[in-house]
Design an enzyme around this catalytic site. Structure first.
Site, PDB file in Angstrom:
ATOM      1  N   GLN A  94       0.161  -0.839  -0.325  1.00 48.34           N
ATOM      2  CA  GLN A  94       0.361  -0.158  -0.084  1.00 48.34           C
ATOM      3  C   GLN A  94       0.961   1.499   0.398  1.00 48.34           C
ATOM      4  O   GLN A  94       0.167   2.300  -0.083  1.00 48.34           O
ATOM      5  CB  GLN A  94      -0.893  -0.124   1.157  1.00 48.34           C
ATOM      6  N   HIS A 157      -1.414   0.984   5.973  1.00 48.50           N
ATOM      7  CA  HIS A 157      -2.034   1.646   6.841  1.00 48.50           C
ATOM      8  C   HIS A 157      -1.122   2.723   6.934  1.00 48.50           C
ATOM      9  O   HIS A 157      -0.631   3.323   7.191  1.00 48.50           O
ATOM     10  CB  HIS A 157      -2.603   0.596   7.572  1.00 48.50           C
ATOM     11  N   GLU A 250     -15.437   5.314   8.614  1.00 47.52           N
ATOM     12  CA  GLU A 250     -16.400   6.413   9.102  1.00 47.52           C
ATOM     13  C   GLU A 250     -16.203   7.775   8.764  1.00 47.52           C
ATOM     14  O   GLU A 250     -14.798   7.777   7.349  1.00 47.52           O
ATOM     15  CB  GLU A 250     -14.883   5.624  10.068  1.00 47.52           C
ATOM     16  N   TYR A 260     -10.800   9.454  19.031  1.00 46.05           N
ATOM     17  CA  TYR A 260     -11.211   8.028  17.916  1.00 46.05           C
ATOM     18  C   TYR A 260     -11.765   7.378  18.168  1.00 46.05           C
ATOM     19  O   TYR A 260     -12.212   6.680  17.451  1.00 46.05           O
ATOM     20  CB  TYR A 260     -11.441   9.172  16.640  1.00 46.05           C
ATOM     21  N   TYR A 271     -10.276  -8.949   9.841  1.00 47.97           N
ATOM     22  CA  TYR A 271     -10.480  -9.733   7.867  1.00 47.97           C
ATOM     23  C   TYR A 271     -10.701 -11.323   8.835  1.00 47.97           C
ATOM     24  O   TYR A 271     -11.231 -11.722   7.488  1.00 47.97           O
ATOM     25  CB  TYR A 271      -9.504  -9.855   6.990  1.00 47.97           C
TER      26      TYR A 271
END
Length: 381
Positions: A94, A157, A250, A260, A271
């Site tokens: 990623q 991430h 979200e 949060y 997963y």
């Protein structure tokens, strides 16, 4: 109806006639929607995993490609060769070249800002923020303004999005590198929204300045992997969307010093189908609940408020890309509350990575594929 003040929106208001023109013979299709017929036109094809789109005041656009390339798109839809001068990008899984942003007062702050995955010393990587001058088809004077500390990602991430605030600061949304507990640690940048001055220094009114147990750059924490962010055109508040795990994507409105929740509070599961080990429930005391949540994850990425009156009945709506469900999400708003949702472009089979409003009032999308596209989206009636 939302109105975007021109003093704060050079790129949207200074040159309303500018547009990216489709090449001759460009693919164009029409689709029904709740607000009328929409037309999708392909402006550029052949992009490799495009990640972010930003418009320059002269009507050209910048497109980042995840493998570590930055391209210019002319107003005639012509794609440049990769620009020279980028720093080395860690392009694995990623990671890669991520967001690209042009300040709204570009004539006074003529820098191009971008985020990317930067290698560490141990085979891991973290998100970095840099800026550079665009001179011809080259980036000069590259300055690295911020580096995620520590570098913990093995490929997941990174986040991330850049948003310019009205007070001259900027926000950068950062992923937790798939290291869940780090999102709750105030001595690490993982899973945070950070707020910086544009030269990379720390604003003195950041919420944790003076706290020896927290990093000064932190604005909010407890985020998982935010990949969409924008300022609300009326309230000027920061809005962020972020990936949940399996379920629980979200929208949050990050407030200074607020938590949060991730991974203590989540609407999702792992997963594997198991519960998140650290999770204590969907809502946990001392953390902020999401302002909007998807129990089934669309895979949210990109965010744009439709502010131009040329968008007709879409004006005032919020648009978000969906990677997993391969759609464009349209959200109707009542103040800070989502009042209605519509899914658009289902069936095209395209992962939508970024959503931007162009200087011509149209919406522009990037599709996340090896043969990715820059698409123009217009509401016809």
């Amino acid at each position: 109806m939302l109105r975007f003040p021109c003093a704060l929106a050079l790129l949207l208001c200074a040159a309303p006639s500018l547009a990216l023109t489709p090449p001759e013979g460009a693919d164009s299709s029409e689709y029904p929607s709740e607000r009328g017929t929409l037309r999708v036109t392909s402006i550029v094809e052949g992009l490799e995993r495009p990640w972010a789109l930003a418009f320059l005041p002269d009507g050209r656009a910048l497109v980042s490609e995840k493998p570590g390339r930055l391209r210019l798109v002319s107003d005639a839809g012509e794609l440049s060769a990769p620009l020279e001068g980028l720093p080395e990008v860690w392009a694995q899984r990623q990671g890669g070249l991520l967001d690209i942003a042009v300040p709204p007062d570009f004539e006074h702050d003529p820098w191009i800002y971008f985020t990317y995955a930067e290698a560490g010393d141990d085979g891991r990587a973290g998100t970095a923020l840099a800026r550079a001058r665009l001179e011809g088809e080259r980036l000069n004077g590259v300055e690295v303004l911020f580096r995620q500390a520590d570098k913990l990602s093995t490929g997941n991430h990174f986040g991330s999005r850049i948003v310019f605030a009205d007070d001259g600061t900027l926000f950068v949304a950062l992923g937790e590198n798939n290291q869940r507990p780090t999102a709750q640690r105030l001595d690490l940048h993982q899973g945070k929204v950070v707020r910086l001055n544009r030269d990379g220094s720390v604003p003195t009114d950041n919420p944790f300045v003076g706290d020896d147990d927290a990093l000064d750059e932190i604005w909010s924490y407890g985020h998982r992997n935010p990949q969409g962010a924008a300022l609300h055109p009326d309230s000027r508040a920061l809005w962020v969307n972020e990936h949940g795990p399996r379920g629980g994507d979200e929208i949050n409105l990050p407030q200074p010093g607020a938590n949060y929740g991730w991974p203590l509070a989540t609407h999702g599961i792992d997963y594997s189908g198991q519960s998140i080990a650290e999770a204590q429930g969907a809502e946990v005391e001392g953390t902020e609940p999401p302002d909007y949540v998807w129990e089934i994850s669309p895979g949210v990425s990109g965010m744009a408020f439709a502010t131009d009156e040329r968008l007709g009945e879409w004006q005032g709506d919020l648009f978000i890309g969906a990677l997993a469900t391969e759609e464009l999400i349209r959200l109707e708003l009542d103040g800070d509350r989502v009042s209605h949702e519509e899914r658009l472009l289902a069936g095209r089979g395209e992962r939508i990575r970024d959503v931007r409003q162009g200087p011509d009032g149209a919406l522009y999308l990037l599709t996340d594929h090896d043969d990715g596209k820059l698409l123009k989206l217009e509401l016809l009636d």
